[in-house]
Design a protein around this motif. Structure first.
Motif, mmCIF file in Angstrom:
data_model
loop_
_atom_site.group_PDB
_atom_site.id
_atom_site.type_symbol
_atom_site.label_atom_id
_atom_site.label_comp_id
_atom_site.label_asym_id
_atom_site.label_seq_id
_atom_site.Cartn_x
_atom_site.Cartn_y
_atom_site.Cartn_z
ATOM 1 N N VAL A 106 -5.754 22.105 35.579
ATOM 2 C CA VAL A 106 -5.037 23.015 36.467
ATOM 3 C C VAL A 106 -5.806 24.330 36.499
ATOM 4 O O VAL A 106 -5.946 25.007 35.484
ATOM 5 C CB VAL A 106 -3.594 23.251 35.986
ATOM 6 C CG1 VAL A 106 -2.873 24.218 36.912
ATOM 7 C CG2 VAL A 106 -2.836 21.928 35.897
ATOM 8 N N GLY A 107 -6.322 24.682 37.663
ATOM 9 C CA GLY A 107 -7.118 25.900 37.795
ATOM 10 C C GLY A 107 -8.417 25.610 38.504
ATOM 11 O O GLY A 107 -8.702 24.491 38.916
ATOM 12 N N GLY A 108 -9.214 26.668 38.648
ATOM 13 C CA GLY A 108 -10.474 26.502 39.363
ATOM 14 C C GLY A 108 -10.325 26.450 40.861
ATOM 15 O O GLY A 108 -11.237 25.988 41.558
ATOM 16 N N GLY A 109 -9.172 26.911 41.369
ATOM 17 C CA GLY A 109 -8.928 26.914 42.809
ATOM 18 C C GLY A 109 -7.958 25.827 43.223
ATOM 19 O O GLY A 109 -7.819 24.794 42.558
ATOM 20 N N GLU A 110 -7.280 26.056 44.356
ATOM 21 C CA GLU A 110 -6.249 25.124 44.803
ATOM 22 C C GLU A 110 -6.803 23.746 45.103
ATOM 23 O O GLU A 110 -6.214 22.723 44.727
ATOM 24 C CB GLU A 110 -5.548 25.675 46.051
ATOM 25 C CG GLU A 110 -4.446 24.758 46.570
ATOM 26 C CD GLU A 110 -3.768 25.299 47.817
ATOM 27 O OE1 GLU A 110 -2.996 24.542 48.427
ATOM 28 O OE2 GLU A 110 -4.012 26.471 48.173
ATOM 29 N N ALA A 111 -7.946 23.676 45.767
ATOM 30 C CA ALA A 111 -8.506 22.380 46.148
ATOM 31 C C ALA A 111 -8.826 21.544 44.915
ATOM 32 O O ALA A 111 -8.555 20.335 44.877
ATOM 33 C CB ALA A 111 -9.753 22.580 46.998
ATOM 34 N N ARG A 112 -9.388 22.189 43.915
ATOM 35 C CA ARG A 112 -9.749 21.445 42.715
ATOM 36 C C ARG A 112 -8.515 20.963 41.965
ATOM 37 O O ARG A 112 -8.480 19.840 41.442
ATOM 38 C CB ARG A 112 -10.621 22.306 41.810
ATOM 39 C CG ARG A 112 -11.239 21.515 40.682
ATOM 40 C CD ARG A 112 -12.207 22.338 39.886
ATOM 41 N NE ARG A 112 -12.841 21.534 38.866
ATOM 42 C CZ ARG A 112 -13.543 22.012 37.855
ATOM 43 N NH1 ARG A 112 -13.708 23.328 37.742
ATOM 44 N NH2 ARG A 112 -14.079 21.217 36.969
ATOM 45 N N THR A 113 -7.478 21.805 41.894
ATOM 46 C CA THR A 113 -6.253 21.407 41.217
ATOM 47 C C THR A 113 -5.568 20.269 41.964
ATOM 48 O O THR A 113 -5.099 19.298 41.355
ATOM 49 C CB THR A 113 -5.289 22.605 41.083
ATOM 50 O OG1 THR A 113 -5.943 23.655 40.368
ATOM 51 C CG2 THR A 113 -4.022 22.207 40.352
ATOM 52 N N ARG A 114 -5.523 20.345 43.280
ATOM 53 C CA ARG A 114 -4.932 19.263 44.075
ATOM 54 C C ARG A 114 -5.678 17.959 43.823
ATOM 55 O O ARG A 114 -5.058 16.898 43.653
ATOM 56 C CB ARG A 114 -4.952 19.625 45.553
ATOM 57 C CG ARG A 114 -4.358 18.546 46.458
ATOM 58 C CD ARG A 114 -4.467 18.927 47.923
ATOM 59 N NE ARG A 114 -3.572 20.011 48.266
ATOM 60 C CZ ARG A 114 -2.284 19.846 48.575
ATOM 61 N NH1 ARG A 114 -1.748 18.634 48.581
ATOM 62 N NH2 ARG A 114 -1.546 20.883 48.883
ATOM 63 N N PHE A 122 -4.715 16.472 40.419
ATOM 64 C CA PHE A 122 -3.419 15.800 40.464
ATOM 65 C C PHE A 122 -3.541 14.442 41.142
ATOM 66 O O PHE A 122 -2.972 13.451 40.665
ATOM 67 C CB PHE A 122 -2.400 16.668 41.204
ATOM 68 C CG PHE A 122 -1.642 17.617 40.341
ATOM 69 C CD1 PHE A 122 -0.397 17.266 39.830
ATOM 70 C CD2 PHE A 122 -2.151 18.866 40.013
ATOM 71 C CE1 PHE A 122 0.321 18.145 39.026
ATOM 72 C CE2 PHE A 122 -1.456 19.746 39.218
ATOM 73 C CZ PHE A 122 -0.213 19.386 38.718
ATOM 74 N N ALA A 123 -4.260 14.400 42.242
ATOM 75 C CA ALA A 123 -4.403 13.141 42.975
ATOM 76 C C ALA A 123 -5.130 12.095 42.133
ATOM 77 O O ALA A 123 -4.765 10.913 42.136
ATOM 78 C CB ALA A 123 -5.155 13.387 44.282
ATOM 79 N N ARG A 124 -6.160 12.522 41.409
ATOM 80 C CA ARG A 124 -6.909 11.585 40.573
ATOM 81 C C ARG A 124 -6.025 11.034 39.452
ATOM 82 O O ARG A 124 -6.104 9.859 39.101
ATOM 83 C CB ARG A 124 -8.132 12.279 39.981
ATOM 84 C CG ARG A 124 -9.046 11.349 39.171
ATOM 85 C CD ARG A 124 -10.343 12.020 38.776
ATOM 86 N NE ARG A 124 -10.120 13.192 37.953
ATOM 87 C CZ ARG A 124 -10.376 14.436 38.332
ATOM 88 N NH1 ARG A 124 -10.871 14.672 39.553
ATOM 89 N NH2 ARG A 124 -10.156 15.456 37.529
#
Length: 517
Positions: free
Chosen positions: A104-112, A115-117
């Motif tokens: 969780v962190g490193g920007g919204e795209a990376r966090t999303r 979660f998906a992975r």
């Protein structure tokens, strides 16, 4: 009462809250004496070098800052800074026989994407975003009230102005909201951990101890961010002590208070300083930066119900960060935020059940963070150059009762079990990464609740001095939440309403009460 040395305020205990109170009162022109039992001020919010020959200044007990209001920093002109962490958390796990995890962190795209992975879709991340948007709005509305006179329950509810948020955080066990909003066990566990730091409770406990703990963990600064104190926690308390001295407060260490007497208008504090015998000073107000249990003992009164801490604190210095089994994330990112260990939702429930039954959890839950990744100034330059790092581990669900039979033996067994759970997610044992002190011993220091009770006089090792309270007025709490049974004796420590954590809030509020604000 006979005439003695007289102050406007005597403050019992020179922890960070007592120092905040001293600074405010002295800046208001009051004469102030602070009496601290230990050889230095700071209490639990101090830095130290626990490992011989290793120049690493660790935040030995408390280690992150969230609840300290910018108002206090500005009011007292504190020379103190914090740094934000770019990574919020990393939680390793295993799925389908393969190591993975949630970053969780490193920007919204990376966090999303993380979660998906982990969960195979977007539902959990969307629920995460909605849930923390709700708590974020509560934080913006509630946090400013912590340095104001206590609102009533109805006034705070009106301030929140969100029936769902109020029910979720203030009325129903937080476990109900977590189970309603999230399906993945690991995600549920990551959310729940904020309700358990320093609090021994189940997700569904009716007294809502877990809710109160959760609330204080998500409202800090009006954002919920947990920040790294530059220079370590001792840099904060040193700055507050300097502010108090500059304002004119008198700080005396090595002075153990043995008795408090008061008639409600004027009080006397008796203390012992080394082998010089006892001395008594008088004051209009006595502010106590100690637990309610300690205050009762000093007054000769019946103590409140005993408190019980439930945390296991481990400090480490490493010669390098360990490699991870999950190769999708680099160690310098995984350890920069909060590294969760054995903190899935069911794992937390199982650990609580075992501890409540008087057994040490077989899979002890804990979390780690690395201060030196965000702030390397706590390490000597040669250690930084050689790649050394610090690790701070905070174990959950380890109540003081577990250590009563044999503190040393249980501490050793728990440390072995806790580090084994960490090793399960590493590509190399953590023992291989530990630095050695001047005597060739691994740089590991572990503290149980009983150790904290012995070292810091925390009742039962409880870091909050007892169960946290919701931040609204209840019978006997007084205008500022610092009242005791005596009009001129005030609590200014973690046991006050809106106490707990590194905040300075009860110190501020006790000073305001003493000033008649």
């Amino acid at each position: 009462m006979p005439d003695r040395d007289v102050y406007d305020a005597v403050i019992v205990g020179g922890g960070h809250n007592g120092l905040v109170a001293a600074a405010y009162l002295a800046r208001a022109g009051r004469s102030v004496l602070v009496l601290e039992r230990l050889g230095g001020t700071g209490g639990a919010a101090v830095s130290g070098r626990p490992f011989a020959g290793v120049d690493a200044r660790l935040s030995r007990y408390s280690y992150l800052v969230s609840l300290l209001p910018k108002k206090i920093v500005r009011d007292l002109d504190l020379d103190f800074r914090v740094r934000t962490r770019t990574i919020s958390s990393y939680t390793p796990t295993e799925r389908a026989g393969r190591p993975t995890g949630l970053l969780v962190g490193g920007g919204e795209a990376r966090t999303r994407q993380a979660f998906a992975r982990l969960t195979g879709g977007s539902r959990e991340y969307d629920s995460w975003r909605a849930f923390y948007a709700m708590t974020g709005e509560v934080a913006r509305r509630v946090f400013p009230t912590l340095t104001e006179p206590l609102p009533s329950r109805d006034e705070l509810r009106a301030r929140v102005d969100d029936a769902t948020a109020w029910r979720t955080l203030f009325e129903e066990p937080i476990g109900a909201a977590i189970e309603e909003r999230f399906a993945d066990d690991l995600v549920r566990g990551v959310v729940l951990t904020d309700a358990l730091i320093g609090t021994f409770a189940d997700a569904h406990d009716p007294p809502l101890r877990q809710n109160r703990c959760f609330l204080y963990h998500v409202i800090g600064g009006g954002t919920g961010d947990w920040n790294v104190p530059v220079g370590g926690m001792g840099a904060l308390t040193d700055a507050i002590a300097d502010a108090a001295r500059v304002a004119g407060a008198r700080l005396r260490t090595g002075c153990e208070v043995t008795r408090i007497d008061t008639d409600g208008r004027r009080g006397e504090v008796t203390y012992r300083e080394g082998d010089r015998g006892e001395r008594t000073v008088a004051a209009r107000h006595i502010l106590v930066n100690a637990s309610p249990q300690a205050l009762a003992a000093l007054l000769g009164e019946e103590p409140p119900a005993p408190a019980e801490g439930a945390q296991f604190k481990v400090n480490m210095v490493l010669k390098r960060l360990p490699r991870l089994r999950d190769t999708s994330v680099e160690p310098h990112e995984a350890f920069a935020g909060t590294f969760h260990i054995a903190e899935g939702y069911e794992e937390l429930a199982a650990a609580y059940a075992q501890a409540a039954d008087g057994r040490v959890p077989t899979a002890p839950p804990s979390e780690i963070y690395c201060h030196s990744l965000t702030d390397p100034t706590i390490l000597a330059p040669d250690l930084v150059e050689r790649g050394h790092q610090t690790l701070t581990l905070f174990g959950l669900h380890t109540p003081a009762r577990l250590f009563a039979r044999d503190n040393d033996a249980v501490r050793a067994d728990l440390l072995t079990a806790t580090l084994a759970r960490l090793d399960a997610h590493l590509a190399e044992p953590i023992a291989d990464c530990l630095a050695l002190d001047a005597e060739g011993r691994p740089c590991v220091e572990a503290k149980t609740p009983l150790d904290l009770e012995r070292d810091l006089r925390l009742p039962g090792g409880h870091i909050f001095h007892g169960d946290l309270a919701f931040p609204y007025a209840e019978e006997g709490s007084g205008r500022w939440g610092v009242a005791t049974g005596h009009a001129n004796v005030l609590l200014c420590g973690a046991g006050a309403v809106r106490g707990g954590g590194v905040s300075g809030i009860p110190g501020h509020n006790a000073a305001m009460a003493a000033l008649g604000q």
